[in-house]
Motif scaffolding. Sequence first.
Motif, mmCIF file in Angstrom:
data_model
loop_
_atom_site.group_PDB
_atom_site.id
_atom_site.type_symbol
_atom_site.label_atom_id
_atom_site.label_comp_id
_atom_site.label_asym_id
_atom_site.label_seq_id
_atom_site.Cartn_x
_atom_site.Cartn_y
_atom_site.Cartn_z
ATOM 1 N N ALA A 103 -80.041 14.942 -23.760
ATOM 2 C CA ALA A 103 -81.239 15.212 -25.043
ATOM 3 C C ALA A 103 -81.637 14.083 -25.696
ATOM 4 O O ALA A 103 -82.531 13.711 -26.723
ATOM 5 N N GLN A 104 -80.463 13.058 -25.948
ATOM 6 C CA GLN A 104 -80.415 12.486 -27.112
ATOM 7 C C GLN A 104 -80.235 10.971 -27.154
ATOM 8 O O GLN A 104 -78.827 11.073 -25.986
ATOM 9 N N ASP A 105 -80.462 9.782 -27.094
ATOM 10 C CA ASP A 105 -80.418 8.968 -26.925
ATOM 11 C C ASP A 105 -78.513 8.229 -27.267
ATOM 12 O O ASP A 105 -78.464 8.951 -28.856
ATOM 13 N N ASP A 112 -68.921 4.377 -17.209
ATOM 14 C CA ASP A 112 -68.512 3.617 -15.931
ATOM 15 C C ASP A 112 -68.965 4.454 -14.991
ATOM 16 O O ASP A 112 -70.309 3.727 -15.081
ATOM 17 N N PHE A 113 -69.518 5.810 -15.095
ATOM 18 C CA PHE A 113 -70.824 5.924 -14.914
ATOM 19 C C PHE A 113 -71.178 7.677 -15.282
ATOM 20 O O PHE A 113 -70.488 8.361 -16.179
ATOM 21 N N LEU A 114 -72.248 7.218 -15.907
ATOM 22 C CA LEU A 114 -72.966 8.346 -16.990
ATOM 23 C C LEU A 114 -74.088 9.042 -15.885
ATOM 24 O O LEU A 114 -74.685 8.685 -15.172
ATOM 25 N N VAL A 115 -74.069 10.719 -15.988
ATOM 26 C CA VAL A 115 -74.634 11.719 -15.509
ATOM 27 C C VAL A 115 -75.461 12.294 -16.320
ATOM 28 O O VAL A 115 -74.912 12.992 -17.246
ATOM 29 N N VAL A 116 -76.778 12.276 -15.695
ATOM 30 C CA VAL A 116 -77.643 12.726 -16.672
ATOM 31 C C VAL A 116 -78.167 14.293 -16.738
ATOM 32 O O VAL A 116 -78.921 14.340 -14.654
ATOM 33 N N SER A 117 -78.284 15.679 -16.587
ATOM 34 C CA SER A 117 -78.550 16.733 -16.290
ATOM 35 C C SER A 117 -79.354 17.131 -17.591
ATOM 36 O O SER A 117 -79.469 17.711 -17.977
ATOM 37 N N ASP A 125 -84.945 7.299 -22.048
ATOM 38 C CA ASP A 125 -83.488 5.694 -22.270
ATOM 39 C C ASP A 125 -81.845 6.592 -21.849
ATOM 40 O O ASP A 125 -82.109 5.526 -21.295
ATOM 41 N N MET A 126 -81.925 7.146 -22.020
ATOM 42 C CA MET A 126 -81.367 8.397 -20.859
ATOM 43 C C MET A 126 -81.075 8.095 -19.520
ATOM 44 O O MET A 126 -80.373 7.657 -18.955
ATOM 45 N N HIS A 131 -76.012 6.579 -14.089
ATOM 46 C CA HIS A 131 -75.779 6.037 -12.632
ATOM 47 C C HIS A 131 -75.665 7.988 -11.789
ATOM 48 O O HIS A 131 -76.201 7.506 -10.598
ATOM 49 N N CYS A 132 -76.422 8.642 -12.100
ATOM 50 C CA CYS A 132 -76.763 9.712 -11.293
ATOM 51 C C CYS A 132 -77.805 10.857 -12.471
ATOM 52 O O CYS A 132 -77.507 11.092 -13.580
ATOM 53 N N ILE A 133 -79.081 11.712 -11.714
ATOM 54 C CA ILE A 133 -79.678 12.234 -12.712
ATOM 55 C C ILE A 133 -79.471 13.717 -11.976
ATOM 56 O O ILE A 133 -79.795 13.533 -10.398
#
Length: 197
Positions: A103-105, A112-117, A125-126, A131-133
């Motif tokens: 929700a926020q940058d 190393d590995f960012l999951v955004v849900s 930007d996020m 690396h995974c949505i």
Amino acid sequence: MPLQSLKVNEIFYSLQGEGPLTGTAAVFLRLAGCSMGCSFCDTQYAAAQGTDMPLPDIIAALEQYPCRNVIITGGEPTEQNFAPLAHALKRRGWTVQMESNGAQDADVSNIDFLVVSPKKHVCKDMLQKAHCIKIVVDQDTPLETIATYFPYANARTAVCLQPCSNKQENIDLCVKLIKQNPFLRLSLQMHKLAHIR
Ligand code: SF4
């Protein structure tokens, strides 16, 4: 200068249950607090319950386990200043993953590995840094909303559909959508199916 601390809900050792890295051992650092208020949230307890822990105490608690792969989750980790901890863990040789609603940058330079849900709203930007949505899908999820994430799928970024609460009708919908859009992936909550804690 006072020691920096973070509000922590729990630290535990388990297997990643969701997304492309499902099945890998990891130490989970569940930070407290999330202001999003999703009705289907399965970590609502983390929104309210937390203990202030100085960073050295957090690192010591993480390092009691025979694993140097940490998943910083919540709650919502970007609602706290997690970046100094991520930096310290990287310097100590950890692989650092993070799960966020995006929700926020945020400064994810040591992740190393960012999951955004994405939930009610998400920062573009996020999404670009992810690396995974991971999209939670139920019968009410508008297909137009799901489709807005399709352009982010590439060799670096996996776009996963995750059936809400592992319900069969939601699994069936996700499978249908993935067959129609084969660049998508299925993410089941393996830890719930396998009763892993
Ligand atoms: S964003 Fe995630 S942690 Fe926050 S309320 Fe929604 S599901 Fe729960």
